[in-house]
Design an enzyme around this catalytic site. Structure first.
Site, PDB file in Angstrom:
ATOM      1  CG  ASP A  21      -1.699   1.239   1.420  1.00  0.00           C
ATOM      2  OD1 ASP A  21      -1.902   1.950   0.414  1.00  0.00           O
ATOM      3  OD2 ASP A  21      -2.131   1.513   2.566  1.00  0.00           O
ATOM      4  CG  ASN A  23      -2.935   5.480  -1.091  1.00  0.00           C
ATOM      5  OD1 ASN A  23      -2.982   4.355  -0.576  1.00  0.00           O
ATOM      6  ND2 ASN A  23      -3.878   5.942  -1.882  1.00  0.00           N
ATOM      7  CG  ASP A  98      -6.762 -12.581 -13.430  1.00  0.00           C
ATOM      8  OD1 ASP A  98      -7.536 -13.304 -14.073  1.00  0.00           O
ATOM      9  OD2 ASP A  98      -6.291 -12.883 -12.320  1.00  0.00           O
ATOM     10  CG  ASP A 199     -11.400 -15.753 -13.452  1.00  0.00           C
ATOM     11  OD1 ASP A 199     -10.649 -15.978 -12.500  1.00  0.00           O
ATOM     12  OD2 ASP A 199     -12.639 -15.723 -13.360  1.00  0.00           O
ATOM     13  CD  GLU A 254      -9.199 -20.202 -12.357  1.00  0.00           C
ATOM     14  OE1 GLU A 254      -9.165 -20.400 -11.143  1.00  0.00           O
ATOM     15  OE2 GLU A 254     -10.064 -19.485 -12.886  1.00  0.00           O
ATOM     16  CG  HIS A 327      -6.206 -15.324  -6.211  1.00  0.00           C
ATOM     17  ND1 HIS A 327      -5.704 -15.990  -7.304  1.00  0.00           N
ATOM     18  CD2 HIS A 327      -7.498 -15.059  -6.504  1.00  0.00           C
ATOM     19  CE1 HIS A 327      -6.649 -16.114  -8.212  1.00  0.00           C
ATOM     20  NE2 HIS A 327      -7.744 -15.552  -7.753  1.00  0.00           N
ATOM     21  CG  ASP A 328      -8.904 -18.550  -6.220  1.00  0.00           C
ATOM     22  OD1 ASP A 328      -9.339 -17.502  -5.692  1.00  0.00           O
ATOM     23  OD2 ASP A 328      -8.895 -18.748  -7.450  1.00  0.00           O
TER      24      ASP A 328
HETATM   25  C1  GLC Z   1     -11.374 -17.781 -10.477  1.00  0.00           C
HETATM   26  C2  GLC Z   1     -10.576 -16.842  -9.607  1.00  0.00           C
HETATM   27  C3  GLC Z   1     -11.296 -16.639  -8.316  1.00  0.00           C
HETATM   28  C4  GLC Z   1     -12.633 -16.011  -8.616  1.00  0.00           C
HETATM   29  C5  GLC Z   1     -13.419 -16.844  -9.627  1.00  0.00           C
HETATM   30  C6  GLC Z   1     -14.546 -16.046 -10.206  1.00  0.00           C
HETATM   31  O1  GLC Z   1     -11.450 -19.042  -9.959  1.00  0.00           O
HETATM   32  O2  GLC Z   1      -9.281 -17.330  -9.443  1.00  0.00           O
HETATM   33  O3  GLC Z   1     -10.586 -15.851  -7.407  1.00  0.00           O
HETATM   34  O4  GLC Z   1     -13.372 -15.885  -7.442  1.00  0.00           O
HETATM   35  O5  GLC Z   1     -12.639 -17.245 -10.728  1.00  0.00           O
HETATM   36  O6  GLC Z   1     -14.051 -15.039 -11.037  1.00  0.00           O
HETATM   37 CA    CA Z   2      -3.491   2.174  -1.191  1.00  0.00          CA
END
Ligand code: GLC
Ligand code: CA
Length: 554
Positions: A21, A23, A98, A199, A254, A327-328
């Site tokens: 971050d 700011n 993404d 995605d 993905e 991140h999942d």
């Molecule tokens: C993918 C992403 C996930 C998101 C989902 C819906 O699996 O990695 O974080 O919630 O798609 O977009």
């Molecule tokens: Ca920020």
């Protein structure tokens, strides 16, 4: 096998909200990323996969996009983006965006129009259906709990959302939708970005007539039935012809619910679709009766069997992504290693060795290179992620699980484990922000942080750095053929690689006790490329807990 830069790259995934971050508003941002590019350069990565930074009401933290061609307010401006891109390029780092086009936000202008009336020109950009006997049009469940349909009063019809109700699915069967998406992608390519992570791209072609699906639990049908639909390859090939083939990009799909046979099409080496698939079978192996919400450890024999299937199955015909974290996913040290003070670093390095010596393109998810671990969640109030929160209420209120039975599993698997702020140093809030972080920082940051690890030679960070450097040095690590050894051993993960007379032996002890293992003759006077312990002799035939090493012979 054809050599290409994206096969030889290591990718680093940034979840911008939690990275840095700049700011003090408690939310990571683009200028924060720019300020950390030297850190990434030092780690040696080639490519950044940037989780979504587009305009979004943040129902699913940016995976619900309301404008594909503008930047999320909290993250900065398009000028900030351009600066980040050029600063990354100046350091030889590529940026992969993404691309979330299975769905938009319900606040996207296409959806606002589509929703406004039955005969709006954009009506058919999404899936609108009449109810069935006063209920949802079919039995599909959403990936985020509940039905995949939402009733909309404006026209007395339902719309489809495989994810949250604020993520309506785009209708890819409509050529106008495809054109909009391809044009938007072209504009990003013209801006100079280096690729797309797509995605849930395996879900874009829905089964004709949207029929009921086999029941997945007592309540809903399995919306996995929308994966690998009849036209998915046709649409991706069209995207390839019209956009991807015109630029030198890295493209990764993905692909939820992908099979080996399907993967060979998505990532075929003729290059008519995408460069590689990102599949999930191996990270589903520690699920159980409570679906993915289980506290089980990842079982090693099935893990070896599965990764081996993908290593051998795609060799020479397609290309794998190598990952344990994103991140999942919860943190891998908790799933497969040992988070205790004694073994955390050793086991993190062991896991990394096992993954990074395979064939495919490796992904490092922010904080993985520090051996970051899961957050000690105590109550559902600690969660931010809608998947975890919805699952908790659906399983307790609708399906009758006791909170005490289900909470530990949700805490253990929650996506929020990966989303706590990056731990930069031991100052307040781990140096992530000077304000109040949007999601709590793991209290262990005083011990586990980048500042300490960058300068300590035997840190997890410097171990990743070395793994990345090895991949950049040895072709066999990128291209070699893989062979599993000791398939039935429940604790040792041992495999070899082979390329033009060169050989590699990779040995990982996934247990917290000593094991006997002696490398074969041909490796005994080979070169040790990397090891996570150095206080013993490999040839004494004893592996320490979570010991890992790699030997090269020719
Ligand atoms: C993918 C992403 C996930 C998101 C989902 C819906 O699996 O990695 O974080 O919630 O798609 O977009
Ligand atoms: Ca920020």
């Amino acid at each position: 096998m054809k050599k290409t830069w994206w096969k030889e790259s290591v990718i680093y995934q940034i979840y911008p909200r939690s990275f840095a971050d700049s700011n003090g508003d408690g939310i990571g941002d683009l200028n924060g990323i720019t300020s950390k590019l030297d850190y990434l350069k030092n780690l040696g990565i080639d490519v950044i996969w940037l989780s979504p930074v587009y305009k979004s009401p943040n129902d699913d933290n940016g995976y619900d996009i309301s404008d594909y061609e503008d930047i999320m307010d909290e993250f900065g401006t398009m000028e900030d983006f351009d600066e980040m891109l050029s600063e990354a390029h100046a350091r030889g780092i590529k940026i992969v965006m993404d691309l979330v086009v299975n769905h938009t936000s319900d606040e996207h202008k296409w959806f606002l129009e589509s929703r406004s009336s039955g005969d709006n020109p954009k009506r058919d950009y999404y899936f609108w259906r009449e109810g069935r006997d006063g209920k949802e049009p079919n039995n599909w469940g959403s990936w985020f709990s509940g039905s995949a349909w939402k009733y909309d009063e404006t026209t007395d019809m339902y719309y489809l959302h495989l994810f949250s109700p604020k993520q309506p699915d785009l209708n890819w069967d409509n050529p106008a939708v495809r054109k909009e998406v391809f044009d938007m992608m072209t504009r990003w390519c013209e801006k100079g970005i280096d690729g797309f992570r797509m995605d849930v791209i395996s879900l874009i072609s829905k089964p004709e007539g949207l029929p009921d699906a086999p029941l997945m639990n007592e309540l809903y049908g399995d919306c996995g039935c929308t994966a690998n639909g009849a036209h998915v390859h046709e649409y991706i090939q069209e995207m390839n012809r019209k956009v991807l083939s015109k630029y030198d990009l890295l493209t990764v799909g993905e692909t939820a619910c992908v099979t080996l046979e399907e993967a060979k099409k998505y990532a075929n080496s003729e290059g008519t679709e995408l460069n590689m698939v990102f599949q999930f079978e191996h990270v589903g192996l520690d699920g159980g009766e409570q679906f993915k919400w289980s506290t089980r450890k990842m079982p090693l024999v099935p893990l070896k069997e599965n990764l081996t299937k993908w290593q051998k199955g795609l060799d020479g015909v397609a290309w794998n992504s190598l990952f344990f974290c994103n991140h999942d996913q919860p943190r891998i040290v908790n799933r497969l290693g040992d988070p205790s003070d004694e073994l955390r670093e050793t086991s993190a390095k062991c896991i990394a060795t096992c993954l990074h010596m395979m064939q495919g393109t490796p992904y490092v998810y922010q904080g993985e290179e520090l051996g970051m671990v899961n957050y000690p969640f105590r109550s559902v109030k600690d969660f931010n992620d809608l998947e975890s929160i919805n699952a908790y209420y659906e399983l307790t209120e609708k399906m009758g699980w006791k909170p005490s039975e289900i909470f530990p599993g949700i805490a253990c698997k929650s996506r929020d484990n990966a989303r706590t702020p990056m731990q930069w140093d031991d100052s307040p809030n781990a140096g992530f922000t000077t304000g109040k972080p949007w999601l709590a920082v793991n209290p262990n940051y005083v011990k586990i942080n980048a500042a300490e690890q960058v300068i300590r030679e035997d840190s997890v960070y410097n171990y990743y750095r070395k793994l990345i450097e090895l991949r950049h040095t040895y072709d066999i690590i990128v291209y070699g053929h893989y062979e599993l050894q000791l398939a039935e051993d429940p604790e040792l993960f041992v495999y070899t690689r082979e390329l033009d007379g060169q050989k590699l032996l990779v040995v990982c002890n996934f247990s917290d006790h000593e094991r006997e293992f002696m490398p074969d003759e041909e490796f005994r006077d080979g070169k040790v490329l990397i090891r996570n312990l150095d206080n013993n002799n490999i040839l004494d035939g004893i592996l320490e807990p979570y010991e890992a090493y790699v030997i090269y012979a020719e």
